[in-house]
Write an enzyme that holds these catalytic residues in place. Structure first.
Site, PDB file in Angstrom:
ATOM      1  N   HIS A   1     -14.994  -6.176   3.583  1.00  0.00           N
ATOM      2  CA  HIS A   1     -15.064  -4.753   3.967  1.00  0.00           C
ATOM      3  C   HIS A   1     -15.884  -4.600   5.249  1.00  0.00           C
ATOM      4  O   HIS A   1     -15.468  -3.953   6.199  1.00  0.00           O
ATOM      5  CB  HIS A   1     -15.678  -3.942   2.824  1.00  0.00           C
ATOM      6  CG  HIS A   1     -15.962  -2.524   3.203  1.00  0.00           C
ATOM      7  ND1 HIS A   1     -14.958  -1.608   3.438  1.00  0.00           N
ATOM      8  CD2 HIS A   1     -17.127  -1.879   3.430  1.00  0.00           C
ATOM      9  CE1 HIS A   1     -15.507  -0.447   3.785  1.00  0.00           C
ATOM     10  NE2 HIS A   1     -16.814  -0.593   3.791  1.00  0.00           N
TER      11      HIS A   1
ATOM     12  N   TYR B   1     -14.788  -9.634  -5.970  1.00  0.00           N
ATOM     13  CA  TYR B   1     -13.908  -8.655  -6.610  1.00  0.00           C
ATOM     14  C   TYR B   1     -12.417  -8.879  -6.391  1.00  0.00           C
ATOM     15  O   TYR B   1     -11.610  -8.116  -6.876  1.00  0.00           O
ATOM     16  CB  TYR B   1     -14.280  -7.230  -6.184  1.00  0.00           C
ATOM     17  CG  TYR B   1     -14.279  -7.007  -4.673  1.00  0.00           C
ATOM     18  CD1 TYR B   1     -13.097  -6.760  -3.988  1.00  0.00           C
ATOM     19  CD2 TYR B   1     -15.467  -7.052  -3.954  1.00  0.00           C
ATOM     20  CE1 TYR B   1     -13.084  -6.561  -2.624  1.00  0.00           C
ATOM     21  CE2 TYR B   1     -15.471  -6.855  -2.580  1.00  0.00           C
ATOM     22  CZ  TYR B   1     -14.278  -6.609  -1.923  1.00  0.00           C
ATOM     23  OH  TYR B   1     -14.275  -6.422  -0.563  1.00  0.00           O
TER      24      TYR B   1
ATOM     25  N   ARG C   1      -6.363  -5.934   4.139  1.00  0.00           N
ATOM     26  CA  ARG C   1      -7.615  -6.278   4.827  1.00  0.00           C
ATOM     27  C   ARG C   1      -7.954  -7.711   4.469  1.00  0.00           C
ATOM     28  O   ARG C   1      -8.404  -7.980   3.365  1.00  0.00           O
ATOM     29  CB  ARG C   1      -8.709  -5.329   4.334  1.00  0.00           C
ATOM     30  CG  ARG C   1     -10.013  -5.420   5.090  1.00  0.00           C
ATOM     31  CD  ARG C   1     -11.136  -4.772   4.295  1.00  0.00           C
ATOM     32  NE  ARG C   1     -11.616  -5.683   3.268  1.00  0.00           N
ATOM     33  CZ  ARG C   1     -12.073  -5.321   2.078  1.00  0.00           C
ATOM     34  NH1 ARG C   1     -12.096  -4.070   1.726  1.00  0.00           N
ATOM     35  NH2 ARG C   1     -12.497  -6.234   1.218  1.00  0.00           N
TER      36      ARG C   1
HETATM   37  C1  LIG Z   1     -17.982  10.430   1.915  1.00  0.00           C
HETATM   38  C2  LIG Z   1     -18.284   8.983   1.761  1.00  0.00           C
HETATM   39  N1  LIG Z   1     -18.337   8.428   0.537  1.00  0.00           N
HETATM   40  C3  LIG Z   1     -18.602   7.115   0.387  1.00  0.00           C
HETATM   41  C4  LIG Z   1     -18.841   6.322   1.475  1.00  0.00           C
HETATM   42  C5  LIG Z   1     -19.132   4.841   1.308  1.00  0.00           C
HETATM   43  N2  LIG Z   1     -17.964   4.067   1.756  1.00  0.00           N
HETATM   44  C6  LIG Z   1     -17.955   3.442   2.948  1.00  0.00           C
HETATM   45  S1  LIG Z   1     -16.502   2.645   3.245  1.00  0.00           S
HETATM   46  C7  LIG Z   1     -15.865   3.134   1.757  1.00  0.00           C
HETATM   47  C8  LIG Z   1     -14.470   2.718   1.353  1.00  0.00           C
HETATM   48  C9  LIG Z   1     -13.388   3.307   2.186  1.00  0.00           C
HETATM   49  O1  LIG Z   1     -12.172   2.722   1.841  1.00  0.00           O
HETATM   50  P1  LIG Z   1     -10.847   3.077   2.615  1.00  0.00           P
HETATM   51  O2  LIG Z   1     -10.724   4.543   2.805  1.00  0.00           O
HETATM   52  O3  LIG Z   1      -9.737   2.395   1.920  1.00  0.00           O
HETATM   53  O4  LIG Z   1     -11.048   2.463   4.078  1.00  0.00           O
HETATM   54  P2  LIG Z   1     -11.239   0.922   4.504  1.00  0.00           P
HETATM   55  O5  LIG Z   1     -12.721   0.667   4.546  1.00  0.00           O
HETATM   56  O6  LIG Z   1     -10.540   0.075   3.528  1.00  0.00           O
HETATM   57  O7  LIG Z   1     -10.664   0.833   5.878  1.00  0.00           O
HETATM   58  C10 LIG Z   1     -16.803   3.891   1.044  1.00  0.00           C
HETATM   59  C11 LIG Z   1     -16.560   4.436  -0.288  1.00  0.00           C
HETATM   60  C12 LIG Z   1     -18.817   6.938   2.750  1.00  0.00           C
HETATM   61  N3  LIG Z   1     -19.029   6.250   3.873  1.00  0.00           N
HETATM   62  N4  LIG Z   1     -18.514   8.261   2.870  1.00  0.00           N
END
Ligand SMILES: Cc1ncc(C[n+]2csc(CCOP(=O)(O)OP(=O)(O)O)c2C)c(N)n1
Ligand SMILES: [Mg+2]
Length: 372
Positions: free
Chosen positions: A271, A280, A267
């Protein structure tokens, strides 16, 4: 006392040592006996299509990012760097297949045919779902991390029971693989041999959490503990992603059950537009990933094939600019929903109680009209 750790099955995973790649960084083809048979029809014209798709997806992403900064959208999760990981599989889907994705699947949304005006409304916080899922066979963006893997698996189980020729593709991030939902989906998919494809876009971060903190083993090893075979693929190689997806879809369609694909990618943006990755991660690590840019790589491959790159680039630019223009106009002119709209889609048929609440809410709004 001994602790029993469920053993992964490395024999079910391919690409653990090095992700499967068929396009080298300089655009030359690397022979791959697993993937090559699934790419025999990819000539210059087909590769040009994948190139134009990726340019359009990137342009949409860049435009949307700018629109948040200019106050026309409220939030955007950028996909810069992940174009190949989405375009390759998206172009391997059959029209009747379904996609169940997260919030970062702009490439899938575009290629499934999502209405850009509806799409803009979502990121302006004017719509909850946006497009009609049945029309484009793609479920609304899922914000609850990993929940869409259960929806995709459930859909695939039902399709199998109905004898329908449909595959569900569910796509999620590296961080999602640590969630209970994803692990439960893997259990059900395996137990019922559901025609579902798990696409993990390992972009190396779950917000600020690097993937190494989430897993001591390659993510492609995790599904093997559930008896699900997996392919670990260079996620910045659109051809490798396309071939891997074709393998997984063929398997699902012919009754072979689920497959997990780990797309190893990065990425490059934050985010979301509210995040500052400088806090970070070392921006120097980006250099290595810029060198693996999915679009540059295909440009080099097309050049080697003898394509008129100047013409291809010009055509891609015209189409990308047109898309950006439409998206911008939609974002700038989107109208907010009425307060009443919150009651519209609660049930297929409104209940008496809901209608009473609607009237109470209208009366409340009228009572404070002068104060607003
Ligand atoms: C169940 C849940 N826990 C926490 C969050 C907060 N949250 C939003 S995005 C994220 C990270 C997700 O990372 P990843 O699965 O690697 O996907 P990426 O954003 O990198 O595409 C988190 C923890 C959420 N949306 N849903
Ligand atoms: Mg991630």
């Amino acid at each position: 006392m001994s602790i029993i750790v469920p053993a992964p099955h490395p024999e079910l995973a391919v690409g653990l040592d090095s992700p499967l790649t068929v396009l080298d960084l300089d655009g030359t083809r690397i022979a791959n006996e697993l993937l090559d048979p699934h790419l025999t029809d990819i000539d210059e014209s087909a590769l040009t299509t994948l190139y134009v798709d990726m340019v359009r997806v990137r342009r949409l992403d860049t435009e949307a990012f700018a629109l948040t900064r200019q106050g026309h959208l409220v939030l955007w999760p950028p996909l810069l760097g992940q174009e190949a990981a989405q375009v390759g599989p998206a172009r391997a889907l059959a029209p009747q297949d379904w996609v169940f994705g997260s919030y970062r699947e702009h490439g899938f949304a575009l290629l499934r045919g999502a209405d850009m005006a509806e799409f803009a409304r979502i990121w302006k916080a004017f719509a909850h779902g946006g497009w009609d899922p049945h029309e484009i066979r793609m479920a609304p963006s899922q914000i609850i991390i990993g929940a869409q893997t259960l929806h995709g698996t459930g859909y695939a189980m039902a399709a199998k029971m109905d004898g329908a020729d449909e595959v569900a593709l569910t796509t999620f991030g590296d961080g999602a693989t640590s969630e209970g939902d994803v692990n439960e989906a893997l259990v059900w998919a395996s137990a019922f041999q559901a025609p579902v494809v798990f696409l993990c876009q390992n972009n190396q971060y779950a917000i600020s959490e690097p993937v190494a903190v989430q897993s001591g083993v390659p993510l492609a090893l995790r599904p093997t503990g559930f008896g699900i075979p997996s392919l670990r693929v260079d996620g910045n190689d659109v051809l490798a992603m396309h071939a891997a997806a074709r393998i997984a879809f063929d398997r699902a369609r012919s009754g072979g059950g689920p497959t997990f694909i780990e797309a190893v990618t990065y990425r490059r943006g934050p985010h979301t537009t509210t995040d500052d990755p400088k806090r970070y991660r070392d921006e120097a690590e980006m250099e290595a990933w810029i060198a693996k840019d999915p679009i540059d790589r295909v440009e080099r491959a097309l050049t080697r094939m003898g394509a008129n790159m100047e013409a291809v680039r010009a055509e891609a630019k015209i189409r990308a600019d047109q898309l950006a223009k439409e998206f911008r106009a939609a974002a700038e002119h989107a109208e907010p929903p009425t307060a009443d709209a919150i009651f519209d889609h609660v049930y297929a048929q409104p209940t008496k109680r809901l209608e009473r609440q609607r009237l109470e809410h209208r009366a409340f709004l009228a009572s404070i009209e002068g104060d607003r």
